[in-house]
Write an enzyme that holds these catalytic residues in place. Structure first.
Site, PDB file in Angstrom:
ATOM      1  N   SER A   1       0.876  -1.154   0.000  1.00 43.34           N
ATOM      2  CA  SER A   1       0.000   0.000   0.000  1.00 43.34           C
ATOM      3  C   SER A   1       0.924   1.216   0.000  1.00 43.34           C
ATOM      4  O   SER A   1       1.762   1.357   0.895  1.00 43.34           O
ATOM      5  CB  SER A   1      -0.895  -0.010   1.232  1.00 43.34           C
ATOM      6  OG  SER A   1      -1.874   0.998   1.120  1.00 43.34           O
ATOM      7  N   GLU A   2       0.793   2.076  -1.018  1.00 46.24           N
ATOM      8  CA  GLU A   2       1.853   3.065  -1.239  1.00 46.24           C
ATOM      9  C   GLU A   2       1.912   4.170  -0.183  1.00 46.24           C
ATOM     10  O   GLU A   2       2.829   4.976  -0.200  1.00 46.24           O
ATOM     11  CB  GLU A   2       1.735   3.665  -2.652  1.00 46.24           C
ATOM     12  CG  GLU A   2       0.499   4.494  -2.937  1.00 46.24           C
ATOM     13  CD  GLU A   2      -0.615   3.676  -3.577  1.00 46.24           C
ATOM     14  OE1 GLU A   2      -0.642   2.444  -3.387  1.00 46.24           O
ATOM     15  OE2 GLU A   2      -1.456   4.290  -4.272  1.00 46.24           O
ATOM     16  N   ASN A   3       0.941   4.205   0.724  1.00 45.91           N
ATOM     17  CA  ASN A   3       1.069   5.152   1.829  1.00 45.91           C
ATOM     18  C   ASN A   3       2.057   4.661   2.894  1.00 45.91           C
ATOM     19  O   ASN A   3       2.273   5.352   3.888  1.00 45.91           O
ATOM     20  CB  ASN A   3      -0.297   5.461   2.458  1.00 45.91           C
ATOM     21  CG  ASN A   3      -1.052   4.222   2.862  1.00 45.91           C
ATOM     22  OD1 ASN A   3      -1.046   3.222   2.154  1.00 45.91           O
ATOM     23  ND2 ASN A   3      -1.702   4.266   4.003  1.00 45.91           N
TER      24      ASN A   3
END
Lengths: 207, 234
Positions: free
Chosen positions: A45-47
C-alpha cells in the site's frame, strides 16, 4: 459470456506468481486479492506498508492503519511500515513486481490514461504516475468499452496520460491482450467471445 | 537546548509570516498535525503555500485552513475530498500544483538532504513533464524535479523523547519524515513525550536532529473511510 468484474479479477490473479510484491489499485483491482489462493503474495500500500491485511472487524478499526484508498485495514504477521519517500523509492526503484490498475483508456502503444477527464472534477494522480513508471509490470483491468459502447482500447489516448508506453497487459471483460511492437496481441478470449467480437469492439490495432 | 513547548501556539511563536511555505505530514487524515493546524488557523497568517499530499476534508485537517482562506496554493497529489477546496479551486481563488505522490515525497526528502533537484521517470510524456528539463540516462528519458525547502514543517509522530527522537505508528508515518526533513524549522506534535533513554535508539524512525520544537497533546484522529468486515466473512 464475457467476464464479469469478479471473473476479470480472478483472471488477473493468474498473473501473480509466488513470492511477488504487488500493488493493487482501487476498484476491480482490489478484488484480485480475493483470488490469489495459496500463492505467497505481499500487497504493497503506497502510503507506507508491505503486507496489507483485510478490513478490520467492526470495533477494531485503527485510525493509524489505512490503505492508499484511506480505508481502514489490518496488518499481518509479515507487515512492515515505512515512510512515503521509501515507499516510492521501492516503487520507482523497480522492486515492486507488478501493479494492477484500472484505466479509462489504453492505447495500442501501451499509453495509459486513468487520472483526469478535462472539464470534470480533477482530484489528482495520487501515486498512479509513479507506479506505472516504476514497477516491473503494469497490468490494466477495465471494461473493453465505455458506457456508450465505444472502445477503451484506442490508437491514441484522448485523455491526459498517466504514463507513456507503460502498459504490458490488458484484461478486459472480453479477453486478455498484450501490448506488442505492432499493436495489441490477443492472448486469450473470455468464454463465448470470438476473435471477431473482440476486434469489432476494439479501435486499437490488433496484430 | 529546550525543544519541548507548552502548546502548539507557543511552538509556532515567531515562525509564521504571510506568504510562507509550509510542508505538512500526513496521508488523508492519517498522521496529520491536527494541533499545529488549529494553531495556524488561530494565528491568522495568510497567503500560505502548503506542500501536503492531501488537503484535508471540510472542517478538519488542512480543510480548516481552507475554510479561513489562509492558503493561497497547495502542492499535492490528491485533493478534492472537500467541497470548499473544489469551490475555491474552480473559482480561481486557490492555486494547485499537482505532484505525483512519489515525486512529492522525494522532493521533500531531497530538500531535507540538501539536494536541489533529481531526475525521475515519473510523469515523462504527461502534463507533469511540461516545461521541465528532460535528460537521457542509458537510453531512458527522465525529467528534473526540484527539492522542496520549506520555511516550516509541521508533522505528527506517536512518541518522541525530549530531544525529538521520534517513533511513528503504523501507516501514520507516511509523509511525516520527509516533510520533517525539508523544513528550515520543524515542529512536531506527538501523543506522548518521554525522557531520553525510554526509547530504544535502534527503533527511532526520525532522529531528533530534524526536530526543533515539540509539543504533546490529545488527537482526535478522525477516520476518513471506515471499512469493516463481519465475523461471518472471516
Amino acid at each position: 459470456m464475457p467476464w464479469d468484474r469478479n471473473q476479470m479479477a480472478e483472471r488477473a490473479a493468474q498473473e501473480l506468481e509466488d513470492g511477488m510484491y504487488v500493488n493493487l489499485g482501487i476498484g476491480i483491482p482490489t478484488l484480485v486479492a480475493n483470488y490469489v489462493g495459496d500463492k505467497d503474495i505481499t500487497l504493497q500500500s503506497e502510503n507506507g506498508m508491505l503486507g496489507m491485511g483485510p478490513f478490520p472487524f467492526e470495533g477494531e478499526e485503527d485510525p493509524d492503519l489505512i490503505n492508499a484508498g484511506k480505508q481502514t485495514i489490518t496488518e499481518l504477521r509479515r507487515t512492515s511500515y515505512f515512510d512515503s519517500a521509501q515507499s516510492f523509492g521501492m516503487i520507482r526503484g523497480g522492486k515492486i513486481a507488478a501493479a494492477i490498475l484500472g484505466a479509462m483508456e489504453v492505447s495500442e502503444k501501451g499509453d495509459l490514461a486513468n487520472w483526469m477527464i478535462p472539464g470534470k472534477l480533477v482530484k489528482g494522480m495520487g501515486g498512479a504516475m509513479d507506479l506505472v513508471a516504476g514497477v516491473g509490470r503494469v497490468i490494466v483491468i477495465m471494461d473493453h468499452t465505455n458506457k456508450h459502447g465505444d472502445s477503451k482500447l484506442l490508437k491514441e489516448c484522448t485523455l491526459p496520460l498517466t504514463g507513456k508506453g507503460v502498459v504490458d497487459r490488458i484484461i478486459t471483460n472480453l479477453g486478455v491482450l498484450d501490448v506488442t511492437d505492432g499493436g495489441l496481441k490477443v492472448v486469450e478470449l473470455a468464454p463465448g467471445v470470438s476473435q471477431e467480437d473482440l476486434v469489432a469492439a476494439t479501435e486499437a490495432m490488433i496484430v | 537546548m529546550k525543544k519541548v513547548y507548552g502548546s502548539a501556539s507557543e511552538a509556532l511563536d515567531g515562525l509564521l509570516h504571510d506568504g510562507m511555505l509550509i510542508a505538512a505530514g500526513g496521508f488523508g487524515l492519517c498522521g496529520i498535525p491536527e494541533l499545529l493546524i488549529d494553531a495556524i488557523v488561530e494565528s491568522g497568517v495568510k497567503d500560505l503555500t502548503v506542500a501536503s499530499n492531501n488537503a484535508g476534508v471540510d472542517g478538519f485537517g488542512l480543510g480548516k485552513l481552507l475554510d479561513t482562506r489562509q492558503i493561497k496554493k497547495m502542492m499535492s497529489s490528491y485533493v478534492g475530498e472537500n467541497a470548499e477546496f473544489m469551490r475555491q479551486y474552480l473559482s480561481g481563488e486557490l492555486e494547485l500544483e499537482f505532484n505525483p505522490q512519489g515525486t512529492l515525497a522525494e522532493r521533500m526528502r531531497s530538500g531535507g538532504c540538501g539536494i536541489p533537484g533529481f531526475y525521475t521517470k515519473t510523469g515523462v510524456g504527461t502534463v507533469i513533464a511540461e516545461g521541465k528539463e528532460h535528460k537521457e540516462f542509458d537510453g531512458e528519458t527522465y525529467i528534473l524535479e526540484r527539492g522542496i525547502f520549506a520555511d516550516v514543517s509541521i508533522v505528527k509522530a506517536w512518541k518522541a523523547d525530549t530531544t525529538g527522537n521520534a517513533i511513528f505508528r503504523k501507516t501514520a508515518r507516511n509523509f511525516n519524515p520527509p516533510a520533517a526533513m525539508c523544513g528550515k524549522v520543524c515542529i512536531m506534535e506527538v501523543e506522548e513525550i518521554v525522557e531520553p533513554g525510554e526509547l530504544d535508539g535502534d527503533h527511532i524512525h526520525l532522529p531528533g536532529i530534524y526536530v526543533h520544537r515539540l509539543i504533546q497533546g490529545e488527537h482526535e484522529k478522525r477516520i476518513e473511510q471506515r471499512t469493516v468486515r463481519t465475523r461471518e466473512e472471516a
